[in-house]
Each structure stands twice: as structure tokens, then as C-alpha cells.
Design an enzyme around this catalytic site. Structure first.
Site, PDB file in Angstrom:
ATOM      1  N   CYS A  95       0.815  -1.234   0.000  1.00 18.94           N
ATOM      2  CA  CYS A  95       0.000   0.000   0.000  1.00 18.94           C
ATOM      3  C   CYS A  95       0.845   1.280   0.000  1.00 18.94           C
ATOM      4  O   CYS A  95       0.601   2.195  -0.797  1.00 18.94           O
ATOM      5  CB  CYS A  95      -0.967  -0.015   1.190  1.00 18.94           C
ATOM      6  SG  CYS A  95      -0.292  -0.773   2.669  1.00 18.94           S
TER       7      CYS A  95
ATOM      8  N   HIS B 103      -2.917   6.104   4.551  1.00 20.33           N
ATOM      9  CA  HIS B 103      -1.503   6.179   4.928  1.00 20.33           C
ATOM     10  C   HIS B 103      -0.918   7.514   4.455  1.00 20.33           C
ATOM     11  O   HIS B 103      -1.335   8.058   3.434  1.00 20.33           O
ATOM     12  CB  HIS B 103      -0.689   5.090   4.223  1.00 20.33           C
ATOM     13  CG  HIS B 103      -0.966   3.692   4.673  1.00 20.33           C
ATOM     14  ND1 HIS B 103      -1.773   3.353   5.732  1.00 20.33           N
ATOM     15  CD2 HIS B 103      -0.512   2.508   4.161  1.00 20.33           C
ATOM     16  CE1 HIS B 103      -1.793   2.036   5.866  1.00 20.33           C
ATOM     17  NE2 HIS B 103      -1.053   1.500   4.928  1.00 20.33           N
TER      18      HIS B 103
END
Ligand SMILES: NC(=O)c1ccc[n+]([C@@H]2O[C@H](COP(=O)([O-])OP(=O)(O)OC[C@H]3O[C@@H](n4cnc5c(N)ncnc54)[C@H](OP(=O)(O)O)[C@@H]3O)[C@@H](O)[C@H]2O)c1
Length: 324
Positions: A126, A233
Site C-alpha cells: 500500500c 496512509h
């Protein structure tokens, strides 16, 4: 119309992939949903119809399936992806199991389309996905000499169990998934430590960046950190370019690109943040500054929803690219 299987259909990434398959109107003839024995028998709604989730077994890999979206961890993928592939399906896998296999393409569609004959395609980590998006723009324009990453990764990056640990901490309970409480804390450990002191997550970012950008010897380093944020994130990228440029030129390139969204007006308090990026499909970039400690070096702050572009969306975009 395609026969599609989703493995890990009850997981955080699997559930999001199903929503995206609906939203993006992927032409599906038959949809088959797999989980482990734990969730087998549960029902999942797709396009207004209830589908019963089945336990994945060796026999069921025969399908027939055109595409399999795998999101069920590395071990499951190592066992079952080659079986799906043997029976003719193209497998798009979210785990780290195949990413560094030289025969397997590791794909971010806008950066590097699939280039291997194997029918297993790996979705990157990710944090890597949201970093190589803006980095590819800089690479094409100026070349890249070196990258240093520091990540701020949300608990949903660990799936349901990460979100549950944050909630446990809020209630004053001990963690089950993480080695320390994540609530009111920051953990400089994601995945296990290696002998050299780096974590596996850090090694993934370093190796995957080199593979995706096709720069096998590029100096890259990373520190990966878990933060008590539910969704999205952030990655602080420090990048040394091969040519001289300016903050303005980098901002203009990002502004012109369809693959990133520039939010860089710090004087007005405008910069990317998880609260704003969570639930959105883009890669948001900002805080672009010159780093005067090294020549031709810049800071780029990037935020993106780890379940969307960091996992499910990137996988569905690979599928869309293959179909088209
Ligand atoms: N979360 C992220 O930000 C992210 C980003 C990139 C990649 N990934 C990767 O995506 C994968 C799934 O992550 P997640 O966050 O969705 O995790 P999760 O919420 O824990 O879901 C895991 C899913 O895998 C299924 N599963 C486990 N063992 C299985 C087996 N033997 N056979 C079939 N299905 C099995 C689970 O089924 P049950 O319900 O039966 O347990 C569940 O549906 C992992 O490989 C992860 O590393 C996650």
C-alpha cells in the site's frame, strides 16, 4: 462478461473490491466468493443479490474463472494462485507472496503495465503504490538518484484486526494484533524485524520501489511506522533528482498529472491529510520543499487511502486495464 472470483471476500480489502466491481460496472457473468472456513456460509450482497461465501479448496480452483482477485494473505496465495493459474485464470494478488518473484509483474497501472507471460499479477504494498505514483512523474521528468521514505500507516493496513486493536485501546484493553498498544501511541515496527534491523515492511517498500520503477540498483531507504489513524496512509518522501529543478516546476508537473492531486498551499493550511483522503480514490501530494542538505533534493508528502489505491482500487484498475 467475465467469470470472476474474489478470494478473501469477507476481508477489508475483499469487501472494498466488491464495492468497486459494482461501482465500476465490471461486466460479470458469474461471481464466486471465497473465504476461509471461518466465514464460509456467510452472505454478501452484490448488485442487489445475496451471494453465499464458500470455503476455498483445491477442487474449487478449477472454476472456470477468467479473473481471480486474491486478498487472503501470502500463504493462501502461495497455495492457491498457481492452481487458479493452471486452470486458466488470471490472478491479481494483494499479498506480498509473489511481488518480488522475477517472473511476476508488480503493477501500478499508471506506472508500469503487466509485462510477464505469467497469469499471476502482484499488487504492490500500500505505501509503495502511493509513493511510486508521484515518483514516476519525477522520474520521467528529471531522473531519480536516491529515495528516503518515512511512513505513517493507518491501522486498517492490518485489516480488521488492526482496526479492532485501535478500538480495544480506546476501551483501555490490551492489544491482540500489535506488539504494543496502538491507541495514543506510534509503533516504529510494521511486520517482523530482520537481522539488519529493518522490518519486512521497510524491505518491501525498498525492493518494490526498485522493481516498479525498473531501477534495480537505486539507493532507497525506509522507516515504516504505524499510527493510530483508521484509514489512509501518509508517506514523507525525500527524493534526490538527477537534474536541477524547482519547487514550482514539481508542483506544475503534479498539477498537470491525472494520477495525483496537488494540495500544496501551506500558508492557507492546505496539505494532504488522512482525514480528508480516507474514502477517496486519489493520491494526494503536498508540502513540496527543497531539501538544502543535499543537491537536487526535495520533500514530497503523499497521502492516500490504503484500502482503495493502496489495495482494492489498484487491483480493480489492473483488472480494468486487462479487460480493456
Ligand atoms: N489492508 C490493507 O491496507 C492492505 C493493503 C495492501 C495489501 N493488503 C493485503 O490484502 C490481503 C487481505 O488484507 P485485509 O486487510 O483485507 O485482511 P482481513 O480484513 O484480515 O481479511 C482477510 C481475508 O482473507 C480470508 N482468508 C484468510 N485465510 C484464508 C484461506 N485460507 N482461504 C481463503 N480465504 C482466506 C479471510 O476470510 P475469513 O473471513 O474466513 O477469515 C478474509 O476474507 C492481505 O494479504 C494483505 O496483506 C492489505
Amino acid at each position: 462478461m467475465y467469470n470472476i472470483a474474489v478470494v478473501g471476500a469477507t476481508g477489508l480489502v475483499g469487501q472494498t473490491m466488491l464495492r468497486l466491481l459494482e461501482e465500476k460496472q465490471i461486466p460479470i457473468a458469474n461471481l464466486t466468493l471465497f473465504s476461509s472456513a471461518r466465514s464460509a456460509g456467510s452472505q454478501v450482497s452484490f448488485n442487489g443479490e445475496n451471494h453465499v461465501v464458500e470455503e476455498l479448496t483445491t477442487e474449487k480452483t478449477a472454476g472456470p474463472f477468467d479473473y481471480v482477485l486474491m486478498s487472503a494473505g501470502g500463504e493462501t496465495s502461495l497455495t492457491f494462485s498457481p492452481l487458479f493459474e493452471k486452470h486458466g485464470a488470471v490472478v491479481i494478488d494483494n499479498s506480498s507472496a509473489w511481488r518480488m518473484d522475477p517472473e511476476i509483474s508488480l503493477v501500478v497501472p499508471e506506472v508500469n503495465p503487466p509485462s510477464s507471460n505469467r497469469k499471476i499479477i502482484a499488487n504492490p504494498n500500500c505505501s509503495t503504490i502511493q509513493s511510486v505514483g508521484p515518483l514516476k512523474i519525477l522520474l520521467d521528468a528529471f531522473g531519480i538518484e536516491r529515495i528516503a521514505y518515512t511512513t505513517y500507516q493507518s491501522v486498517s493496513g492490518s485489516g480488521w484486526k488492526g482496526i479492532e486493536d485501535l478500538k480495544r485501546g480506546e476501551r483501555g484493553e490490551d492489544p491482540v494484533n500489535y506488539p504494543h498498544p496502538i491507541y495514543n501511541n506510534v509503533l516504529p515496527q510494521i511486520d517482523v524485524f530482520q537481522e539488519d534491523g529493518y522490518t519486512k515492511e521497510e524491505v518491501k517498500m525498498i525492493e518494490e520501489t526498485r522493481k516498479i520503477l525498473n531501477l534495480p540498483t537505486l539507493p532507497v531507504t525506509a522507516t515504516c511506522v504505524r499510527v493510530p489513524v483508521t484509514s489512509a496512509h501518509a508517506v514523507a518522501i525525500n527524493v534526490t533528482l538527477s537534474e536541477e529543478t524547482s519547487v514550482k516546476a514539481i508542483q506544475s508537473l503534479f498539477e498537470a498529472s491525472p494520477y495525483v492531486t496537488l494540495e500544496d498551499e501551506p500558508e492557507k493550511g492546505i496539505y494532504p491529510m488522512p482525514l480528508q483522503a480516507g474514502g477517496k480514490e486519489g493520491i494526494f501530494v503536498g508540502r513540496i520543499r527543497k531539501d538544502d542538505s543535499l543537491p537536487n533534493t526535495y520533500h514530497v508528502w503523499t497521502v492516500s487511502d490504503n484500502i482503495l489505491k493502496g489495495a482494492a482500487l489498484n487491483a480493480v484498475q489492473i483488472l480494468q486495464q486487462l479487460i480493456s
